[in-house]
Scaffold this motif. Structure first.
Motif, PDB file in Angstrom:
ATOM      1  N   GLY A 213       0.796  -1.213   0.000  1.00  0.00           N
ATOM      2  CA  GLY A 213       0.000   0.000   0.000  1.00  0.00           C
ATOM      3  C   GLY A 213       0.831   1.267   0.000  1.00  0.00           C
ATOM      4  O   GLY A 213       1.915   1.348  -0.593  1.00  0.00           O
ATOM      5  N   ASP A 214       0.315   2.291   0.686  1.00  0.00           N
ATOM      6  CA  ASP A 214       0.959   3.605   0.702  1.00  0.00           C
ATOM      7  C   ASP A 214       2.347   3.560   1.342  1.00  0.00           C
ATOM      8  O   ASP A 214       3.229   4.352   0.974  1.00  0.00           O
ATOM      9  CB  ASP A 214       0.080   4.607   1.454  1.00  0.00           C
ATOM     10  CG  ASP A 214      -1.203   4.941   0.703  1.00  0.00           C
ATOM     11  OD1 ASP A 214      -1.251   4.695  -0.510  1.00  0.00           O
ATOM     12  OD2 ASP A 214      -2.140   5.446   1.350  1.00  0.00           O
ATOM     13  N   GLN A 215       2.543   2.653   2.304  1.00  0.00           N
ATOM     14  CA  GLN A 215       3.856   2.581   2.952  1.00  0.00           C
ATOM     15  C   GLN A 215       4.923   2.117   1.963  1.00  0.00           C
ATOM     16  O   GLN A 215       6.061   2.586   1.995  1.00  0.00           O
ATOM     17  CB  GLN A 215       3.804   1.666   4.178  1.00  0.00           C
ATOM     18  CG  GLN A 215       2.987   2.249   5.323  1.00  0.00           C
ATOM     19  CD  GLN A 215       3.208   1.506   6.628  1.00  0.00           C
ATOM     20  OE1 GLN A 215       4.287   1.005   6.907  1.00  0.00           O
ATOM     21  NE2 GLN A 215       2.160   1.424   7.432  1.00  0.00           N
ATOM     22  N   THR A 217       4.916   2.723  -1.217  1.00  0.00           N
ATOM     23  CA  THR A 217       5.186   3.872  -2.089  1.00  0.00           C
ATOM     24  C   THR A 217       6.123   4.860  -1.428  1.00  0.00           C
ATOM     25  O   THR A 217       7.085   5.352  -2.041  1.00  0.00           O
ATOM     26  CB  THR A 217       3.868   4.564  -2.463  1.00  0.00           C
ATOM     27  OG1 THR A 217       2.999   3.618  -3.109  1.00  0.00           O
ATOM     28  CG2 THR A 217       4.120   5.736  -3.399  1.00  0.00           C
ATOM     29  N   ALA A 218       5.870   5.155  -0.143  1.00  0.00           N
ATOM     30  CA  ALA A 218       6.714   6.094   0.586  1.00  0.00           C
ATOM     31  C   ALA A 218       8.140   5.548   0.725  1.00  0.00           C
ATOM     32  O   ALA A 218       9.120   6.279   0.552  1.00  0.00           O
ATOM     33  CB  ALA A 218       6.115   6.367   1.961  1.00  0.00           C
ATOM     34  N   SER A 236      -1.609  -4.509   4.511  1.00  0.00           N
ATOM     35  CA  SER A 236      -2.536  -3.402   4.285  1.00  0.00           C
ATOM     36  C   SER A 236      -3.709  -3.803   3.412  1.00  0.00           C
ATOM     37  O   SER A 236      -4.719  -3.099   3.352  1.00  0.00           O
ATOM     38  CB  SER A 236      -1.804  -2.230   3.622  1.00  0.00           C
ATOM     39  OG  SER A 236      -1.414  -2.573   2.296  1.00  0.00           O
ATOM     40  N   GLU A 238      -3.395  -3.925   0.180  1.00  0.00           N
ATOM     41  CA  GLU A 238      -3.142  -3.299  -1.117  1.00  0.00           C
ATOM     42  C   GLU A 238      -1.815  -3.797  -1.682  1.00  0.00           C
ATOM     43  O   GLU A 238      -0.763  -3.620  -1.073  1.00  0.00           O
ATOM     44  CB  GLU A 238      -3.101  -1.778  -0.984  1.00  0.00           C
ATOM     45  CG  GLU A 238      -4.415  -1.162  -0.525  1.00  0.00           C
ATOM     46  CD  GLU A 238      -4.323   0.349  -0.424  1.00  0.00           C
ATOM     47  OE1 GLU A 238      -3.538   0.963  -1.195  1.00  0.00           O
ATOM     48  OE2 GLU A 238      -5.008   0.921   0.433  1.00  0.00           O
TER      49      GLU A 238
END
Length: 321
Positions: A213-215, A217-218, A236, A238
């Motif tokens: 997920g977003d983690q 990407t970061a 997550s 995702e």
């Protein structure tokens, strides 16, 4: 015997009374004392795991117990031996039958709870960091989900291998557990910008991602040139999508790690890794963190702790009264 049995992916598993299994050629029967829970158990319940067995089946991937009997052709084990087994299924029961090649003797000082919490979590992190990413002393390792079942072992092993470890988890309580496991720097995923914090620390050489997920990407955006990103799981929910042109620009490598797959195509690598890990355990250099030990009748409660991310380290089910 009692077992947590799944008959449909549309229904919750329930405690059922099943016939006690008998080992066939090449198998070992084990009186199961403890079973470690894994996020993969939740995926199996929904039929979404890559190795979901055919229905019906008993949940529980990794166990510890004593050898009850041996099938024809089994050597190297004896009745009464204390063993840890990665069976892939059948662990949330009072007894089980497994491929004898998957049974390994436990260190004499290891408890059944520690053994049930050991193989998948430590095995995944050791193979990922040592074999796949080839983590070097002095490199910076970023661990996402650093207080979870595999994440916490990545912090511990990364520090043992000489890396500078950045632990990312949700909330002060989980971060404190990661700090005690050896993390040098802490990032609160609930309130801090992961990319900003990692870049302020100089970026990462290796990313260990069990979250997605977003983690992901970061973390991806905070990598140094030639960094290696380990995709371990997707807690997550995702699954990240990676743009190949971004890999090219920063010379990044993304690699997957499915620990159980090594049993099929490279069992010697897995066996050697476990031997190293058991040696570290006997030397007192690693020790499983088990946040909850519950009886078999509360196994669904244990699985919900994983789903809601309310556990840290491992959740273990005691299968005998």
């Amino acid at each position: 015997m009692r077992a947590l049995h799944l008959t449909s992916h549309d229904l919750q598993p329930k405690i059922a009374i099943l016939d006690t299994p008998t080992p066939q050629a090449g198998e070992v029967a084990v009186t199961i004392m403890a079973c470690g829970l894994n996020f993969a158990d939740l995926l199996m319940m929904e039929g979404r795991y890559q190795d979901t067995p055919a229905l019906p089946f008993t949940l529980g991937m990794e166990v510890a117990g004593t050898v009850e009997s041996l099938g024809d052709g089994v050597s190297g084990l004896s009745r009464g031996d204390r063993v840890a087994v990665f069976g892939g299924q059948g662990g949330l029961a009072e007894q089980g039958v497994f491929d004898a090649r998957r049974a390994v003797r436990m260190p004499s000082a290891m408890s059944f709870e520690d053994a049930a919490a050991f193989q998948i979590a430590y095995g995944t992190s050791h193979l990922a960091l040592a074999h796949r990413a080839k983590l070097q002393a002095g490199e910076t390792l970023l661990v996402l989900g650093a207080a979870g079942g595999v994440g916490l072992t990545a912090v511990e092993i990364g520090k043992l291998m000489g890396a500078r470890v950045i632990a990312c988890a949700r909330g002060a309580e989980k971060l404190e557990i990661a700090r005690k496991a050896g993390a040098d720097h802490l990032i609160d995923a609930q309130s801090e910008d992961i990319r900003e914090q990692v870049l302020a620390l100089g970026g990462s050489d290796v990313v260990y991602d069990a979250v997605g997920g977003d983690q992901f990407t970061a973390a991806f955006r905070s990598c140094k040139p030639e960094a290696r990103i380990l995709s371990i799981g997707f807690a997550s929910g995702e699954v990240p999508q990676v743009k190949a042109n971004h890999l090219l620009v920063k010379n990044l490598t993304v690699m997957g790690l499915y620990w159980g797959g090594y049993l099929t195509f490279a069992p010697d690598i897995l066996t050697g890794s476990l031997a190293q890990l058991f040696s570290w355990y006997e030397e007192g250099r690693i020790r499983p963190h088990v946040s909850h030990v519950l009886p078999l009748e509360r196994a669904m409660e244990g699985l919900e702790l994983l789903r809601s991310r309310k556990s840290t380290g491992k959740v273990v089910i005691r299968t005998q009264d």
